[in-house]
Design an enzyme around this catalytic site. Structure first.
Site, PDB file in Angstrom:
ATOM      1  N   GLY A 239     -52.925  16.424  22.203  1.00  0.00           N
ATOM      2  CA  GLY A 239     -51.873  15.471  22.546  1.00  0.00           C
ATOM      3  C   GLY A 239     -51.125  15.011  21.313  1.00  0.00           C
ATOM      4  O   GLY A 239     -50.728  13.850  21.202  1.00  0.00           O
ATOM      5  N   GLY A 240     -50.915  15.952  20.383  1.00  0.00           N
ATOM      6  CA  GLY A 240     -50.377  15.615  19.062  1.00  0.00           C
ATOM      7  C   GLY A 240     -48.889  15.377  18.984  1.00  0.00           C
ATOM      8  O   GLY A 240     -48.366  15.044  17.922  1.00  0.00           O
ATOM      9  N   ASP A 265     -50.146  20.112  23.130  1.00  0.00           N
ATOM     10  CA  ASP A 265     -49.517  19.125  24.004  1.00  0.00           C
ATOM     11  C   ASP A 265     -48.921  19.871  25.192  1.00  0.00           C
ATOM     12  O   ASP A 265     -49.057  21.090  25.303  1.00  0.00           O
ATOM     13  CB  ASP A 265     -48.455  18.301  23.258  1.00  0.00           C
ATOM     14  CG  ASP A 265     -48.399  16.856  23.753  1.00  0.00           C
ATOM     15  OD1 ASP A 265     -48.307  16.659  24.990  1.00  0.00           O
ATOM     16  OD2 ASP A 265     -48.446  15.922  22.931  1.00  0.00           O
ATOM     17  N   ASP A 286     -52.297  21.276  29.208  1.00  0.00           N
ATOM     18  CA  ASP A 286     -52.269  20.075  30.040  1.00  0.00           C
ATOM     19  C   ASP A 286     -53.707  19.609  30.239  1.00  0.00           C
ATOM     20  O   ASP A 286     -54.525  20.306  30.841  1.00  0.00           O
ATOM     21  CB  ASP A 286     -51.617  20.393  31.390  1.00  0.00           C
ATOM     22  CG  ASP A 286     -51.459  19.163  32.279  1.00  0.00           C
ATOM     23  OD1 ASP A 286     -52.092  18.129  31.990  1.00  0.00           O
ATOM     24  OD2 ASP A 286     -50.705  19.241  33.263  1.00  0.00           O
ATOM     25  N   LEU A 287     -54.015  18.432  29.718  1.00  0.00           N
ATOM     26  CA  LEU A 287     -55.372  17.894  29.806  1.00  0.00           C
ATOM     27  C   LEU A 287     -55.868  17.752  31.236  1.00  0.00           C
ATOM     28  O   LEU A 287     -57.075  17.743  31.483  1.00  0.00           O
ATOM     29  CB  LEU A 287     -55.431  16.520  29.127  1.00  0.00           C
ATOM     30  CG  LEU A 287     -55.334  16.479  27.600  1.00  0.00           C
ATOM     31  CD1 LEU A 287     -55.170  15.044  27.129  1.00  0.00           C
ATOM     32  CD2 LEU A 287     -56.562  17.110  26.970  1.00  0.00           C
ATOM     33  N   HIS A 309     -56.000   5.627  24.455  1.00  0.00           N
ATOM     34  CA  HIS A 309     -55.591   4.270  24.836  1.00  0.00           C
ATOM     35  C   HIS A 309     -54.579   4.277  25.983  1.00  0.00           C
ATOM     36  O   HIS A 309     -54.296   3.225  26.562  1.00  0.00           O
ATOM     37  CB  HIS A 309     -55.051   3.501  23.621  1.00  0.00           C
ATOM     38  CG  HIS A 309     -53.604   3.744  23.311  1.00  0.00           C
ATOM     39  ND1 HIS A 309     -52.811   2.791  22.711  1.00  0.00           N
ATOM     40  CD2 HIS A 309     -52.796   4.827  23.497  1.00  0.00           C
ATOM     41  CE1 HIS A 309     -51.592   3.273  22.559  1.00  0.00           C
ATOM     42  NE2 HIS A 309     -51.559   4.493  23.022  1.00  0.00           N
TER      43      HIS A 309
END
Length: 400
Positions: A239-240, A265, A286-287, A309
């Site tokens: 997700g950089g 990402d 995609d996570l 977060h």
């Protein structure tokens, strides 16, 4: 007492930020002390006026002026002191000078620009930054208009509707409930280029204002224990986004092999990234895509900066488990660069970010909560590495 106050005021008015060159921790301490002094001196009536009227109106006027192209035109013309009529002509839109006059007064009162004489103004460095496209400040500010302000205004009604319970469901957040599309933050960004631009620009500006993580986490020790033969990856930035965190690693370690840093990402995000080094390669991932595991296996480190977060504890555990499944025992590390809320004395930055992401059913975390999330993901907490500024830490974890 009056004499002391006058002397203090005189000293403060001659203060130049250049004296803090290379001493950012000192600058920050003074800024926090000045903020505390401001709140100490402010009366309840003044505070009410500021919160209810001054702050929301100031930003609405600032956004309107950005939309007219005033700051862009002013910067392109070389800045400099100008009168209201000249500034109206520098704007990209046809702006009535009398309207501009009203709005410029407020900008000067908030130190966005400088009032030099009647109807005459000069730009501050910040005003020029707003007008300079390369800084991305103007689109970054728009995140308030596109995302933050509407959701914040809806927050009281959302809490009343949900009986004042902490939101924990990523799919039933205040953010989703705010907008007619009923989409999550990232879904709205993917569907609207303007929303994506404001988010991406904010992330870029936000990242540049933080202390680079290789300055407070020992990446050399991480590298010394790494096996980079046969193209094995060193750091995977999950997700950089724009890749600034990997660029900082590449700058610190110029002898890294090509492709040893991996930027992961969503496809549309990595597709828009322009990298200036062959040390970083991009991988679309995609996570949350069902049945798709983490594509990079056995890396020395899996790094995430301000990723978890954005998600509830339950979802964060799922993300970490996906990474844990491809880690090499005794070798791979998970490095979480995020806010760690102190047990007492949280900064305004930390507390504001906590309440911001709470509106997306996520939250910032204390050490106790981080420990639980990491343990629930099947990982072992190793150590916290604070940035020395009270903003964020790098949390190191590994397989037990």
């Amino acid at each position: 007492m009056a004499d002391i106050a006058e002397q203090l005021i005189e000293k403060l008015q001659t203060l130049e930020t250049s004296i803090f060159e290379g001493q950012d921790a000192t600058r920050q301490k003074l800024a926090l002390a000045a903020r505390k002094l401001f709140h100490t001196l402010e009366t309840k009536e003044e505070k009410t006026m500021r919160l209810a009227i001054e702050e929301p109106v100031m930003f609405s006027v600032l956004q309107a002026l950005i939309d007219t192209g005033l700051f862009e035109g002013w910067a392109a013309a070389g800045g400099g002191e100008r009168d209201v009529t000249e500034l109206a002509k520098l704007s990209k839109r046809d702006v009535e000078p009398e309207l501009l006059r009203h709005q410029l007064r407020l900008m000067a009162a908030n130190h966005i620009i400088l009032e030099t004489a009647n109807d005459r103004y000069a730009p501050t460095p910040y005003a020029l930054a707003i007008g300079d496209k390369s800084t991305k400040v103007a689109p970054a500010l728009r995140i308030r208009t596109d995302h933050v302000a509407p959701c914040a205004m809806h927050w009281p009604d959302f809490l009343a509707k949900t009986n004042y319970r902490k939101p924990r469901d990523d799919k039933a957040s205040c953010y989703i409930d705010t907008f007619p599309e009923k989409k999550s933050f990232f879904e709205r960004c993917s569907a609207n280029p303007v929303h994506q631009e404001s988010f991406s620009s904010f992330m870029d500006v936000w990242a540049k204002g933080k202390r680079p993580w290789p300055e407070f986490y020992d990446t050399q020790a991480l590298l010394d224990g790494a096996d980079l033969s046969n193209g094995s990856p060193f750091v995977v930035d999950v997700g950089g986004h724009h890749g600034i965190d990997l660029m900082r690693v590449a700058e610190k370690h110029p002898d890294l092999p090509a492709g040893s840093l991996v930027l992961e990402d969503l496809p549309d995000v990595v597709g828009a990234v322009h990298l200036t080094t062959d040390k970083i390669r991009t991988v679309a991932h995609d996570l949350f895509e069902e049945g798709v595991e983490q594509p990079i296996k056995g890396a020395r480190a899996y790094f995430m900066h301000a990723v978890l977060h954005d998600w509830s504890d339950e979802t964060s555990v799922k993300i970490l488990r996906q990474i844990a499944a491809v880690m090499k025992p005794g070798y791979s590390k998970v490095l979480i660069n995020d806010i760690v809320i102190p047990s007492t004395g949280a900064s305004c930055y930390q507390a504001a970010m906590d309440c911001l992401v709470l509106q997306a059913s996520a939250n910032e975390r204390t050490e106790a909560v981080w420990s639980k999330v990491i343990k629930d993901a099947g990982l072992k907490l190793v150590k916290y590495y604070p940035d020395g500024r009270g903003y964020e830490s790098v949390i190191e974890a590994e397989l037990p």
